[in-house]
Write a protein that holds these residues in place. Sequence first.
Motif, PDB file in Angstrom:
ATOM      1  N   THR A  59       0.845  -1.199   0.000  1.00  0.00           N
ATOM      2  CA  THR A  59       0.000   0.000   0.000  1.00  0.00           C
ATOM      3  C   THR A  59       0.883   1.253   0.000  1.00  0.00           C
ATOM      4  O   THR A  59       2.102   1.157   0.150  1.00  0.00           O
ATOM      5  N   PRO A  60       0.280   2.439  -0.091  1.00  0.00           N
ATOM      6  CA  PRO A  60       1.076   3.667  -0.060  1.00  0.00           C
ATOM      7  C   PRO A  60       1.976   3.804   1.164  1.00  0.00           C
ATOM      8  O   PRO A  60       3.032   4.429   1.080  1.00  0.00           O
ATOM      9  N   LYS A  61       1.613   3.205   2.285  1.00  0.00           N
ATOM     10  CA  LYS A  61       2.477   3.315   3.466  1.00  0.00           C
ATOM     11  C   LYS A  61       3.826   2.632   3.242  1.00  0.00           C
ATOM     12  O   LYS A  61       4.770   2.874   3.984  1.00  0.00           O
ATOM     13  N   ASP A  62       3.927   1.793   2.222  1.00  0.00           N
ATOM     14  CA  ASP A  62       5.166   1.074   1.916  1.00  0.00           C
ATOM     15  C   ASP A  62       5.985   1.747   0.810  1.00  0.00           C
ATOM     16  O   ASP A  62       6.970   1.170   0.331  1.00  0.00           O
ATOM     17  N   LEU A  63       5.604   2.943   0.407  1.00  0.00           N
ATOM     18  CA  LEU A  63       6.264   3.578  -0.742  1.00  0.00           C
ATOM     19  C   LEU A  63       7.757   3.832  -0.544  1.00  0.00           C
ATOM     20  O   LEU A  63       8.523   3.728  -1.505  1.00  0.00           O
ATOM     21  N   ASP A  64       8.197   4.154   0.655  1.00  0.00           N
ATOM     22  CA  ASP A  64       9.638   4.370   0.858  1.00  0.00           C
ATOM     23  C   ASP A  64      10.428   3.102   0.543  1.00  0.00           C
ATOM     24  O   ASP A  64      11.434   3.140  -0.168  1.00  0.00           O
ATOM     25  N   ALA A  65       9.967   1.966   1.055  1.00  0.00           N
ATOM     26  CA  ALA A  65      10.637   0.689   0.783  1.00  0.00           C
ATOM     27  C   ALA A  65      10.516   0.316  -0.694  1.00  0.00           C
ATOM     28  O   ALA A  65      11.472  -0.169  -1.309  1.00  0.00           O
ATOM     29  N   PHE A  66       9.350   0.540  -1.264  1.00  0.00           N
ATOM     30  CA  PHE A  66       9.093   0.253  -2.682  1.00  0.00           C
ATOM     31  C   PHE A  66      10.053   1.045  -3.562  1.00  0.00           C
ATOM     32  O   PHE A  66      10.714   0.497  -4.442  1.00  0.00           O
ATOM     33  N   ASN A  67      10.147   2.352  -3.301  1.00  0.00           N
ATOM     34  CA  ASN A  67      11.022   3.212  -4.113  1.00  0.00           C
ATOM     35  C   ASN A  67      12.489   2.818  -3.965  1.00  0.00           C
ATOM     36  O   ASN A  67      13.231   2.810  -4.950  1.00  0.00           O
ATOM     37  N   ALA A  68      12.911   2.499  -2.759  1.00  0.00           N
ATOM     38  CA  ALA A  68      14.314   2.107  -2.538  1.00  0.00           C
ATOM     39  C   ALA A  68      14.658   0.867  -3.349  1.00  0.00           C
ATOM     40  O   ALA A  68      15.713   0.810  -4.000  1.00  0.00           O
ATOM     41  N   LYS A  69      13.780  -0.128  -3.344  1.00  0.00           N
ATOM     42  CA  LYS A  69      14.040  -1.361  -4.093  1.00  0.00           C
ATOM     43  C   LYS A  69      13.906  -1.145  -5.598  1.00  0.00           C
ATOM     44  O   LYS A  69      14.659  -1.720  -6.383  1.00  0.00           O
ATOM     45  N   LEU A  70      12.963  -0.301  -6.013  1.00  0.00           N
ATOM     46  CA  LEU A  70      12.838   0.033  -7.433  1.00  0.00           C
ATOM     47  C   LEU A  70      14.134   0.643  -7.935  1.00  0.00           C
ATOM     48  O   LEU A  70      14.671   0.238  -8.983  1.00  0.00           O
ATOM     49  N   LEU A  71      14.679   1.606  -7.212  1.00  0.00           N
ATOM     50  CA  LEU A  71      15.932   2.251  -7.621  1.00  0.00           C
ATOM     51  C   LEU A  71      17.090   1.254  -7.625  1.00  0.00           C
ATOM     52  O   LEU A  71      17.928   1.269  -8.538  1.00  0.00           O
ATOM     53  N   GLU A  72      17.127   0.384  -6.642  1.00  0.00           N
ATOM     54  CA  GLU A  72      18.181  -0.632  -6.571  1.00  0.00           C
ATOM     55  C   GLU A  72      18.109  -1.586  -7.762  1.00  0.00           C
ATOM     56  O   GLU A  72      19.129  -1.879  -8.408  1.00  0.00           O
ATOM     57  N   GLU A  73      16.919  -2.063  -8.083  1.00  0.00           N
ATOM     58  CA  GLU A  73      16.759  -2.997  -9.207  1.00  0.00           C
ATOM     59  C   GLU A  73      17.045  -2.307 -10.538  1.00  0.00           C
ATOM     60  O   GLU A  73      17.633  -2.900 -11.437  1.00  0.00           O
ATOM     61  N   LEU A  74      16.654  -1.053 -10.660  1.00  0.00           N
ATOM     62  CA  LEU A  74      16.937  -0.286 -11.872  1.00  0.00           C
ATOM     63  C   LEU A  74      18.446  -0.135 -12.062  1.00  0.00           C
ATOM     64  O   LEU A  74      18.965  -0.275 -13.171  1.00  0.00           O
ATOM     65  N   GLN A  75      19.148   0.115 -10.982  1.00  0.00           N
ATOM     66  CA  GLN A  75      20.604   0.248 -11.058  1.00  0.00           C
ATOM     67  C   GLN A  75      21.254  -1.085 -11.442  1.00  0.00           C
ATOM     68  O   GLN A  75      22.211  -1.112 -12.204  1.00  0.00           O
TER      69      GLN A  75
END
Length: 187
Positions: free
Chosen positions: A162-178
């Motif tokens: 859910t939106p409350k998990d966006l910080d963790a979601f964004n961190a992993k998205l950036l990591e996987e993109l890298q």
Amino acid sequence: MNQALNGKRVAILATDGFEESELSVPRAALQKEGVEVHVISPEGKGIRAWAETDWGDTYEADKALADANASDYHALVLPGGLFNPDELRLNENALSFVKAFFRAGKPVAAICHAPWILINAGVVKGRKMTSVPSVAQDLRNAGVNWVDEPVMVDNGLVTSRTPKDLDAFNAKLLEELQEGRHSGQHA
């Protein structure tokens, strides 16, 4: 700005009824790191957000789905909300676009109800994922090992609840993109 992400391009596929924060927050996090982000909608027109309990702002699309090619992007983000994924999971062009990212081993990030799109695209069997709890049984029925965690990563597939998990979601998205392509990502 992260130099390793400079020059990367990410597609966000959405239509009317996406959860506003699930598009706006990842887009801002990606742009802050120098990533070029394109919002893609089925018609290429502005799409209206759902802001928790009522309709929110309209977001301009950068491209129509028919004009978007997965080969032009390094990753895909699928915001949730209730209406958006329910509509996109029935759109054959959207499903083909999603499958192309998986076939190419590119990172895909889906939050909330967005895994419905992945179920219909046929790309979840055997994966470990999370989602909003109301989608858990749908994922289990599709052959997923569902877990109740803020974020789950499985070979380039990033999922959150859910939106409350966006910080963790964004961190992993950036990591996987890298990290780039993942050989374990499959269609």
